[in-house]
Structures are given as structure tokens and as C-alpha cells.
Design an enzyme around this catalytic site. Structure first.
Site, PDB file in Angstrom:
ATOM      1  N   SER A  93       0.835  -1.190   0.000  1.00  0.00           N
ATOM      2  CA  SER A  93       0.000   0.000   0.000  1.00  0.00           C
ATOM      3  C   SER A  93       0.876   1.249   0.000  1.00  0.00           C
ATOM      4  O   SER A  93       1.669   1.448  -0.918  1.00  0.00           O
ATOM      5  CB  SER A  93      -0.972  -0.038   1.180  1.00  0.00           C
ATOM      6  OG  SER A  93      -1.938   0.972   1.070  1.00  0.00           O
ATOM      7  N   GLU A 222      -9.417  -4.347  -5.305  1.00  0.00           N
ATOM      8  CA  GLU A 222      -8.673  -3.259  -4.669  1.00  0.00           C
ATOM      9  C   GLU A 222      -9.545  -2.049  -4.337  1.00  0.00           C
ATOM     10  O   GLU A 222      -9.265  -1.315  -3.404  1.00  0.00           O
ATOM     11  CB  GLU A 222      -7.520  -2.814  -5.570  1.00  0.00           C
ATOM     12  CG  GLU A 222      -6.386  -3.820  -5.704  1.00  0.00           C
ATOM     13  CD  GLU A 222      -5.488  -3.874  -4.482  1.00  0.00           C
ATOM     14  OE1 GLU A 222      -5.755  -3.133  -3.510  1.00  0.00           O
ATOM     15  OE2 GLU A 222      -4.523  -4.655  -4.505  1.00  0.00           O
ATOM     16  N   HIS A 343      -8.359  -4.650  -0.664  1.00  0.00           N
ATOM     17  CA  HIS A 343      -7.028  -4.083  -0.448  1.00  0.00           C
ATOM     18  C   HIS A 343      -6.502  -4.508   0.919  1.00  0.00           C
ATOM     19  O   HIS A 343      -7.183  -4.392   1.927  1.00  0.00           O
ATOM     20  CB  HIS A 343      -7.138  -2.561  -0.511  1.00  0.00           C
ATOM     21  CG  HIS A 343      -5.845  -1.829  -0.356  1.00  0.00           C
ATOM     22  ND1 HIS A 343      -4.897  -1.757  -1.357  1.00  0.00           N
ATOM     23  CD2 HIS A 343      -5.339  -1.118   0.688  1.00  0.00           C
ATOM     24  CE1 HIS A 343      -3.876  -1.035  -0.943  1.00  0.00           C
ATOM     25  NE2 HIS A 343      -4.119  -0.634   0.296  1.00  0.00           N
TER      26      HIS A 343
END
Length: 438
Positions: A93, A222, A343
Site C-alpha cells: 500500500s 482493490e 485491499h
């Protein structure tokens, strides 16, 4: 192996940097591995914004911290049993974004020989010059007790350096509450000689990046984690939201008219059909939410993660870089159904602690650890050591494939999902790869 981890640019505000880092050693499959973690500044201390920071050449301080840590590794890791010639940088991330920004400097190869990017590329962050976020810096300083009177001057650094951590947090909370965007504290365009001298897509086009081997991958869904589920996502709401997220456009390259036309076409490529939306592979189920939720989740995930991963790895592989790519699709029964394989879902698997300890999840976790460690030690996820696992084929211009990471079906698949929509995004990265607000 050198590890950087990110969970958000503004979540921490460590005022100091511990150059000694945190070092741990272990033996994996008979191979000694040295892991290094470190403190680096975040929020306004790591990413100060505004004219004063630009004048003082004090932008992207968190990235300087990373370089300081990597310099420490080069000078000291041998004392811990490590090999300074075999450093792999690794982030997820925001950690992946920051690490990818580092690779925009070609000479970064003197610090690391390889990298692993989980759900993040250099262009995933919101990219501006520091002056654009002057209001965020002013709000921050105005909230710091003892410094408020200096908030609209270019003489704030000295005062901020004199106050304690509590005062800094007071300012950060006020700045976040009044910020016109969700992530104001992120990497900044810092000009010639900087970490991000211009928009990343322009650097990609010039071939200006470190040519080191890497793994880059994403999760199936995501976008879902970033889309508030309670909103009614009509076509008008989605269109206005996308335009707002990319306004002002990346001038002088993109005009408002070009942006609006591109968004109109993009919506045509992502129709309002729940079966085509994210979470993917869930048919027409809308989970009791607005039917448009799946549509905007697919759009956001592809603009912010999937298309950028594909452009980045295709650019690098076309330049002769050794690359590998993955799509993590393991079902997440501990997630709310509307999030899907969201995510961050892969993180626990990389560290051997899948949230649901089924045979499928445990097997996948073991496989991923072996792939990651194999790549870090040999620049190839297929070293023949550890668990028996499918061969992970290299991503090349003539073999654009990725490995699907799924405990019941880990296999090579073509990198062509949602090809028409993602090709359109990647045909105009200056329009779609540099979000302006969120």
C-alpha cells in the site's frame, strides 16, 4: 532482505528517526534471512507541504529517511549476518507507493538489488507541487499550540521544531479535520534532483527509473475498501465524483474538456451491470447496497491499482527488467461480503497468519512465503526450495502473464482482465494515473 511497510502516509507523526533500525534474523528453508524495519516520519513531519518547505528543500522528508535507513543497511548489515549486495526493498500500500517512488531515481540500484510491491505504484499517490497544499500546512501550524500565530508565514519550521509531540498531534488532528482532501500528506513533486522531479508517467515514458528486478501485484477487489457503501451511486454521482477526483487536471497536459470526454467514455467501458462490478465474480448480487457500488468499486480499483500495476510492469519489462506479477484472489470469509478480496487482504498470508486457518489458506500462505523468500534470495520465485508450488513465469513483452494466488487454484493466467477499460486508462496516463483529490 530489507522490509518497509506502509499503511497510510498520514497515520503516524514520528518526530525522530531511529537510524539503528530494528533488525531480526531467521533461517527460512535453510537460508539465513535478515529483516530490517525502521522508523520514518509521516504526516506533516514526513511530507511537509507549502512554499516554505519547497524553499527550504525540505519536501519528501520520509523518503530521505528511507535513504538514511538504506545507507545504514549498506554500512552495517554485515555485522548482523546480512549481505549488503542482496537487499530487497518491500512494501504494501503506502509502503509500496513510497518504495516505487524511490525507484524513480535510477541510481537507487546502489541501495537495493530487487523490490516487491504489494498494491501500490509510484503514481498511486495524489501528485501535486507542494504549493497546492499550502492550506493543509497552514491548518496544521494553526493547530499547534505556540505556533498558531505563524500559520500563514514562511517562518514556521523553527517553532515546530521547538514543540513537543502532543502539540504536533493537536495540529495534525485539526489539519485532518479541515483538509479539502483525504490524503494531503503524501509524496510531492519536488523538481530537478528530487525524488519525484515530475509526474511518474512522464518518467516512465522516458525510461527514467531504476532497472532492478521486482515483483508487483494486486488483489482482486482493490477498490471496495475505499468506497463508502451507504451512498447511492447513480451514473451522475459516479461521473461527478471521477471528475472531482481528477480536477484540476494535470495541466498543461490535460484540459477540463479532455478530462470530461475521457470520463464519459470510461463510464461506457464500465457499464452499470452488477455482474461486471467489484467484488468480482459475485454475479448480480448487490449486497443490499446501491447497484452502482460495484460499478464505482471496479472503476476506482482499476484506475488506482490495476491499471497502474499493469502500466508499470509493462514499462519495466519492455526495458528489459526482470519482473513477476500476481493477482491475489483468495476468498476472504472474514470480510463483509461487499468487500470481496479487498485491499490489504494478502498481508496476513505473506506473514504466515491467514485470518481463517483452512487448509486452502494455510497452503497458500506457505506458498507465498516461499515465493517471496525465493525471490529475495535468488531474484527468482522458483528456486526449487521449500514447498512444492507452480512455476511462476516471468512477465515479459512476449509473455504478459501473472500468477493467480489462490489456495485452490494457484496458476498462471494472462494479464488481460478488463483489457479494454484498462487499455483505455493506460493509453492516457496523464489523465487517469494522477488523481488530484480524494
Amino acid at each position: 532482505m530489507f522490509w518497509t511497510y506502509g499503511g497510510g502516509f498520514q497515520e503516524g507523526t514520528s518526530a525522530t528517526f531511529n537510524a539503528s533500525a530494528i533488525v531480526a534474523q531467521s533461517v527460512v528453508r535453510g537460508t539465513p534471512i535478515v529483516y530490517v524495519n525502521f522508523n520514518y516520519r509521516l504526516g506533516p513531519l514526513g511530507f511537509p507541504q507549502g512554499q516554505e518547505a519547497a524553499n527550504k528543500k525540505a519536501l519528501n522528508l520520509a523518503l530521505h529517511d528511507q535513504i538514511a535507513a538504506l545507507t545504514w543497511v549498506q554500512e552495517n548489515i554485515g555485522a548482523f549476518g546480512g549481505d549488503k549486495t542482496k537487499v530487497t526493498v518491500f512494501g504494501e500500500s503506502a509502503g509500496a507507493i513510497m518504495t516505487a517512488v524511490q525507484l524513480l531515481t535510477p541510481s537507487f540500484s546502489r541501495f537495493a538489488r530487487a523490490a516487491i510491491f504489494e498494491s501500490g505504484s509510484a503514481a498511486t499517490a495524489l501528485t501535486f507541487h507542494a504549493q497546492h497544499r499550502q492550506i493543509d500546512w497552514n491548518n496544521f501550524v494553526a493547530g499547534v499550540p505556540g505556533c498558531a500565530g505563524l500559520s500563514e508565514t514562511e517562518n514556521t519550521f523553527g517553532c515546530l521544531q521547538s514543540v513537543n509531540t502532543t502539540a504536533i498531534f493537536d495540529g495534525l488532528i485539526i489539519a485532518q479535520n479541515e483538509a479539502p482532501e483525504e490524503f494531503p500528506w503524501s509524496p510531492t513533486i519536488d523538481g530537478e534532483g528530487g525524488f519525484m522531479p515530475e509526474l511518474p508517467s512522464l518518467l516512465f515514458a522516458k525510461g527514467t527509473f531504476a532497472k532492478i528486478p521486482f515483483i508487483s501485484g494486486t488483489n482482486l477487489d482493490e477498490g471496495t475498501l475505499f468506497i463508502p457503501p451507504a451512498t447511492d451511486y447513480t451514473a451522475e454521482v459516479i461521473m461527478n465524483g471521477i471528475i472531482a477526483n481528477f480536477s484540476p487536471p494535470a495541466v498543461p497536459f490535460v484540459s477540463m474538456g479532455q478530462l470530461e470526454n475521457a470520463v464519459t467514455h470510461l463510464l461506457d467501458l464500465y457499464p452499470d451491470i452488477p455482474a461486471l462490478g467489484s467484488p468480482f465474480n459475485t454475479g448480480n448480487d448487490t449486497f443490499g447496497l446501491s447497484p452502482g457500488y460495484k460499478r464505482i468499486s471496479a472503476l476506482f480499483g482499476d484506475v488506482s491499482f490495476q491499471s497502474q500495476r499493469r502500466l508499470w510492469i509493462q514499462t519495466a519489462s519492455n526495458a528489459g527488467v526482470k519482473t513477476f506479477s500476481y493477482l491475489f484472489t483468495q476468498p476472504q470469509p472474514t470480510n463483509p461480503a461487499f468487500l470481496g478480496v479487498s485491499h490489504g487482504s494478502e498481508i496476513a498470508f505473506v506473514y504466515g497468519a491467514p485470518p481463517n486457518a483452512t487448509a486452502s489458506a494455510i497452503a497458500l500462505s506457505t506458498t507465498m512465503i516461499d515465493y517471496w523468500v525465493s525471490f529475495a534470495t535468488s531474484l527468482d520465485p522458483n528456486d526449487g526450495k521449500g514447498s512444492s508450488r507452480p512455476t511462476w513465469e516471468q512477465y515479459t513483452p512476449n509473455n504478459q502473464v501473472l500468477i493467480q494466488l489462490n489456495g485452490d487454484n494457484t496458476t498462471i493466467i494472462p494479464d488481460n482482465y478488463r483489457k479494454e477499460g484498462i487499455d483505455f486508462m493506460n493509453s492516457m496516463p496523464l489523465t487517469f494515473h494522477h488523481r488530484r483529490s480524494l
